[in-house]
Design a protein around this motif. Structure first.
Motif, PDB file in Angstrom:
ATOM      1  N   SER A  37      73.356  64.937  26.831  1.00  0.00           N
ATOM      2  CA  SER A  37      74.602  64.576  26.157  1.00  0.00           C
ATOM      3  C   SER A  37      74.403  63.348  25.264  1.00  0.00           C
ATOM      4  N   LEU A  43      79.627  68.451  24.017  1.00  0.00           N
ATOM      5  CA  LEU A  43      79.859  69.851  23.655  1.00  0.00           C
ATOM      6  C   LEU A  43      81.195  69.986  22.933  1.00  0.00           C
ATOM      7  N   ASN A  44      81.231  70.873  21.938  1.00  0.00           N
ATOM      8  CA  ASN A  44      82.510  71.173  21.298  1.00  0.00           C
ATOM      9  C   ASN A  44      83.239  72.262  22.073  1.00  0.00           C
ATOM     10  N   LYS A  45      84.406  72.649  21.605  1.00  0.00           N
ATOM     11  CA  LYS A  45      85.259  73.601  22.330  1.00  0.00           C
ATOM     12  C   LYS A  45      84.560  74.946  22.512  1.00  0.00           C
ATOM     13  N   GLN A  46      83.914  75.434  21.451  1.00  0.00           N
ATOM     14  CA  GLN A  46      83.245  76.738  21.524  1.00  0.00           C
ATOM     15  C   GLN A  46      82.060  76.700  22.483  1.00  0.00           C
ATOM     16  N   GLU A  47      81.316  75.583  22.469  1.00  0.00           N
ATOM     17  CA  GLU A  47      80.162  75.442  23.359  1.00  0.00           C
ATOM     18  C   GLU A  47      80.600  75.363  24.816  1.00  0.00           C
ATOM     19  N   LYS A  48      81.693  74.669  25.083  1.00  0.00           N
ATOM     20  CA  LYS A  48      82.223  74.606  26.448  1.00  0.00           C
ATOM     21  C   LYS A  48      82.619  75.992  26.946  1.00  0.00           C
ATOM     22  N   THR A 104      76.118  80.653  20.387  1.00  0.00           N
ATOM     23  CA  THR A 104      76.979  79.481  20.230  1.00  0.00           C
ATOM     24  C   THR A 104      76.264  78.183  20.545  1.00  0.00           C
ATOM     25  N   THR A 105      75.364  78.207  21.524  1.00  0.00           N
ATOM     26  CA  THR A 105      74.686  76.980  21.961  1.00  0.00           C
ATOM     27  C   THR A 105      73.336  76.763  21.265  1.00  0.00           C
ATOM     28  N   LYS A 108      72.396  73.125  19.302  1.00  0.00           N
ATOM     29  CA  LYS A 108      71.967  71.993  20.124  1.00  0.00           C
ATOM     30  C   LYS A 108      70.634  72.285  20.804  1.00  0.00           C
TER      31      LYS A 108
END
Length: 263
Positions: A37, A43-48, A104-105, A108
């Protein structure tokens, strides 16, 4: 004993996502999440949501270890084989959720993967197939009086950032373990500590396959000693069950202490 190392990008991507979940995380993985982190940002909303979807699947099949994702991502080293097995094993919706979570991830994860020198990693682990370490791992087999030439599938995960080495053994019909570390261990050629950890996880893996391991676990539960007083533990979250605590004690006694004296 044969060791098959899997340092694939896909296996590491799965390790990244699964570590971000709250499924079965040890103290080491909590520290890893914190370090990631700080390096990658929150994390953004989509990554969460992507992480949540993975966690939902892990929790759904928690009691069915033949459907654990670890047994697919760390077993197969080719991407087509991984996704083909997932397609056969999980529902269409789960398959699509998994693929979407990886997409999505990916941004990162790519930053973590860019830190890895895969040629150095592969050369490092080739050393563990040398005669010295093969004798070491074979002695674990000899302790349990099992046949030689078992194959251990090792998920090689060098995307951690901080110091330290950790691992896990996934108990099923295949002997699958993983080793988690940072490139610092490779650059320092810390082969001794990695070998010790690998022997530790192989011991767990063979122990889990023995019939008396199941009896041992059932007896602990039947006698209502499946919980341990947390105040007496150092690693409270990981050793909250008597079976896990005794299992670690056996491994430390008959594996770790022995090899610490001869290496």
């Amino acid at each position: 004993m044969n060791l098959k190392f899997n340092a694939s990008k896909l296996a590491n991507h799965f390790f990244y996502i699964s570590t971000l979940t709250n499924w079965g995380n040890s103290s080491f993985r909590k520290e890893t999440k914190k370090e990631w982190s700080e390096f990658l940002g929150p994390l953004n909303k989509q990554e969460k949501k992507a992480v949540s979807n993975i966690e939902k699947i892990l929790n759904k099949y928690q009691k069915d270890n033949e459907k654990w994702l670890q047994n697919i991502f760390y077993f197969f080293d080719k991407e087509d084989n991984v996704w083909g097995q997932i397609k056969k094993t999980y529902t269409k919706e789960e398959y699509q959720e998994l693929q979407q979570s990886f997409e999505t991830t990916s941004q990162k994860f790519e930053k973590l993967w860019a830190r890895v020198d895969i040629d150095k990693v592969n050369h490092f682990f080739e050393q563990l197939n040398g005669d010295c370490y093969k004798k070491m791992f074979n002695k674990v087999e000899n302790f349990f009086k099992v046949k030689n030439n078992n194959t251990v599938y090792v998920g090689v995960l060098p995307i951690c950032i901080g110091k330290g080495i950790a691992g896990h053994s996934w108990g099923n019909k295949n002997m699958i373990v993983n080793v988690e570390f940072s490139m610092d261990e490779i650059n320092r050629n810390n082969i001794r500590d990695v070998a010790l950890l690998l022997a530790h996880e192989i011991f767990h893996s063979i122990f889990a396959q023995k019939k008396w391991s199941k009896i041992f676990k059932e007896e602990i539960t039947k006698n209502k000693i499946d919980k341990v007083l947390l105040k007496g533990l150092v690693l409270r979250e990981f050793y909250g069950r008597a079976y896990v605590l005794v299992n670690e004690a056996l491994t430390a006694t008959f594996c770790d202490r022995y090899y610490l004296e001869i290496l």
